[in-house]
Motif scaffolding. Structure first.
Motif, PDB file in Angstrom:
ATOM      1  N   SER A  35      41.591  43.077  37.189  1.00 43.50           N
ATOM      2  CA  SER A  35      41.329  42.318  38.414  1.00 43.50           C
ATOM      3  C   SER A  35      41.010  40.865  38.126  1.00 43.50           C
ATOM      4  N   TYR A  36      40.428  40.576  36.931  1.00 44.83           N
ATOM      5  CA  TYR A  36      40.089  39.180  36.680  1.00 44.83           C
ATOM      6  C   TYR A  36      41.272  38.359  36.196  1.00 44.83           C
ATOM      7  N   ASN A  84      43.407  36.559  37.416  1.00 43.16           N
ATOM      8  CA  ASN A  84      43.921  35.809  38.552  1.00 43.16           C
ATOM      9  C   ASN A  84      44.598  34.532  38.069  1.00 43.16           C
ATOM     10  N   PHE A 128      42.559  32.302  35.530  1.00 45.35           N
ATOM     11  CA  PHE A 128      42.483  32.854  34.174  1.00 45.35           C
ATOM     12  C   PHE A 128      43.805  32.658  33.443  1.00 45.35           C
ATOM     13  N   TYR A 139      33.880  33.339  31.361  1.00 50.66           N
ATOM     14  CA  TYR A 139      34.688  33.506  32.559  1.00 50.66           C
ATOM     15  C   TYR A 139      34.065  34.459  33.553  1.00 50.66           C
ATOM     16  N   LYS A 140      33.395  35.498  33.064  1.00 55.43           N
ATOM     17  CA  LYS A 140      32.827  36.469  34.008  1.00 55.43           C
ATOM     18  C   LYS A 140      31.466  36.031  34.540  1.00 55.43           C
TER      19      LYS A 140
END
Lengths: 116, 531
Positions: B96-97, B99, B102, B142-143
């Motif tokens: 899901s990350y 995107n 990213f 990033y998270k």
């Protein structure tokens, strides 16, 4: 006396001040400031490379013998841009860090991080 | 024009992917990525067939302009970079990350790493390293959870400090030589009358590069950055696999450039050995899966620096080949570790048991990668390690050092392999794309071993022959090392209190800066004394 206080020695001095700031200050903002001081030292150093009195800026129609070397100046424009961008990124990250930990001190951040 | 496109194509793809709102943009990115791989392979074949390629940007030929240079080694690194990034994208495309932001950062990083391998201009290298530092630090955090923000911040600031050292050294180089082209500098160095003048710029540059490649006192940023808890596993894999190799590659280039003026290889033998030993001692003391792998990277980099400094062609090219092999198996290990952590929801080695029963496919891939990194016969690690060994076979104490390092690696991975055994019931399904990506990587591990002689012949022009008795010999040595390692891990390791005390040693930011200044100061004074 003029020989001692030239661009090179002043820039080394400024660079060392920056290193001292990084070594001895625990405040994150001051770390970023110390980095900026180091960058200014480097810019001064580049601009005084191969400096001689009586040279003119390399703008317009000049012969090679009288103009200063334009390459370091071109490099430094790039370095200034990079420096501004990098300072902005580190300050943005600092804001994010501050929201999480509520402190500007490196050691306190580490201690709070261990507790998590 | 191909060299230019290798750098620009991933970055243009990243920009288009970021700006467009087309839903199936991932397919376009995949096609562009395959194009990059194709261009990289074509360049590599051209370089092998017709010799090194040079491309002047902006049509200023020679040392006036900025040059991109592809020789067999750098073009192979480019192929490796493209291959790894493609495998990572395939591995992770359902997450899901993944995107647009990213992908933008990730693909830009690919272009930057390729540019670092190809670039021949010092200021160019500075700019690329600075930009890639920013990109990597954003990828690490990033998270956006609190641990990774601190890790990203420390990573960013320490690397910025090292780049300030780099730029200062660059100024001195320009002052002495009047050019920033590495080939021109290398040609001019024998004509420098007083080698004392070279010491200061060399020490400035090598301090920055040592921090980038994480050798002895300057490695403390690496485990935090590569093993940070919440960073996506493909970011860890790319950082440990290929990004840190950019630093090692620059180390090779700089040592090569300055070799005529200042010879420091013997001191880097010591530093490399110390890095390798400290790396595996720290790795052994970890209980965190990802941190163990990160410290093992430090140890392997020590081995590589050790091999590069031995002044023997076999060891030198063996170390270069080990860089490539390490990229493949460390990336594999990080990816599988990420999946294991996801499945078990813990990072503690002591709590993970029975991976063989629960995730059989992942366990097999892990075993293949471990066989690679510990240098089991017929796997890629054994080819590079035996090449390094071949170069020093007449100096017994260096050979013992190498065997000691390898024994440390084996013990580390015996500890890692304890997660595989044990009882567990539930099955685990692996998605097809992850299966394909991991199989390709594991296949590359085996291929690098089976075709090792052929690769070494093509890349470095070295002839090695491996007879059947050699193979038997190596298998015996490997089995004996495994046995010693297992005995040590089983019976002595729990009794040594030392390992339990150092696992949480962590330098604060000021201490990391102190280690940089210490390295700089001691290296400078050492060179001033002996020259």
């Amino acid at each position: 006396m003029e020989k001692i206080f030239n661009g090179e020695s002043i820039s080394i001095l400024l660079f060392l001040i920056g290193v001292y700031g990084l070594l001895a200050r625990r405040n994150i903002i001051k770390t970023v400031i110390a980095l900026a001081i180091m960058q200014s030292a480097i810019i001064l150093f580049f601009l005084t490379i191969n400096y001689e009195d009586g040279r003119i800026p390399p703008i317009g129609d000049v012969t090679i013998h009288t103009a200063v070397d334009p390459v370091p100046q071109a490099l430094m424009i790039t370095a200034i841009v990079i420096g501004v961008a990098v300072t902005a990124v580190s300050l943005t990250m600092f804001i994010s860090l501050y929201h999480h930990y509520g402190t500007t001190n490196w050691l306190k951040v580490i201690n709070k991080r261990r507790e998590d | 024009m191909t060299l230019f496109w290798l750098v620009v194509l991933p970055i243009i793809t990243a920009l288009i992917g970021y700006l467009s709102h087309y839903k199936r943009i991932f397919i376009l990115i995949g096609i562009a990525q395959l194009c990059t791989v194709g261009v990289a392979i074509v360049t590599f074949i051209q370089v092998i067939l017709y010799g090194p390629m040079t491309q002047a940007l902006g049509d200023y030929e020679g040392s006036i302009g900025i040059n991109l240079v592809a020789d067999p080694i750098s073009s192979f690194f480019v192929v490796l970079t493209c291959f790894l990034f493609t495998a990572m994208l395939l591995f992770n495309y359902h997450k899901s990350y993944m995107n647009r932001l990213f992908l933008f950062l990730f693909l830009t990083l690919q272009g930057l790493i390729i540019a670092i391998f190809l670039s021949n201009d010092l200021f160019d290298i500075y700019t690329l390293l600075e930009v890639s530092t920013v990109v990597v630090s954003i990828l690490i955090m990033y998270k956006r959870d609190s641990q990774s923000i601190y890790d990203g911040m420390v990573y960013l600031l320490t690397n910025l400090v090292s780049m300030a050292f780099f730029l200062f050294g660059l100024g001195y180089v320009y002052k002495i030589f009047g050019t920033l082209d590495l080939t021109a500098i290398k040609a001019a160095i024998p004509y420098v009358e007083n080698t004392d003048t070279l010491i200061l710029p060399y020490v400035f540059l090598i301090t920055a590069i040592s921090l980038k490649s994480a050798i002895m006192p300057l490695f403390s940023w690496l485990p935090r950055a590569h093993g940070t808890p919440s960073a996506p596993s493909i970011v860890s894999a790319v950082l440990s696999g290929i990004f840190v190799k950019g630093g090692v590659y620059l180390f090779i280039r700089f040592q090569d450039t300055f070799a005529m003026g200042l010879d420091t290889s013997y001191i880097f033998i010591l530093i490399g050995f110390a890095t390798a030993v400290i790396g595996f001692v720290f790795a052994l003391s970890q209980t965190d899966l990802k941190l163990l792998l990160a410290y093992s990277t430090v140890s392997q980099i020590g081995l590589i620096v050790f091999g590069l400094s031995l002044e023997s062609d076999y060891s030198y090219y063996g170390a270069v080949y080990h860089i490539m092999n390490h990229a493949v198996f460390k990336a594999t290990l990080f990816l599988t570790a990420g999946m294991i952590i996801e499945e078990y929801e813990t990072r503690d080695i002591r709590k993970i048991k029975g991976v063989f029963k629960r995730m059989p496919f992942i366990a097999i891939i892990t075993v293949i990668a471990i066989m690679g990194i510990t240098g089991a016969p017929l796997f890629n690690g054994s080819v590079s390690k035996s090449l390094i060994q071949k170069g020093i076979s007449y100096q017994s104490y260096l050979e013992y050092g190498l065997i000691f390092i390898n024994l440390g690696t084996i013990i580390t991975y015996i500890k890692y392999a304890t997660i595989l055994t044990g009882d567990h019931k539930k099955g685990h399904r692996v998605r097809w794309n992850q299966k394909v990506a991991l199989s390709i990587l594991a296949f590359a591990c085996v291929l690098g071993g089976l075709l090792g002689q052929w690769f070494v012949g093509i890349l470095f022009d070295l002839n090695i022959t491996l007879s059947f008795t050699d193979l038997i010999n190596k298998s015996l040595v490997y089995l004996v090392s495994i046995l010693i390692g297992y005995t040590f891990y089983k019976y002595w390791y729990p009794k040594i209190h030392f390992f339990k005390t150092i696992w949480e040693v962590e330098l604060s930011f000021n201490e990391i800066i102190f280690s940089i200044v210490f390295f700089f100061g001691s290296f400078l004074s050492y060179l001033l004394i002996i020259y």
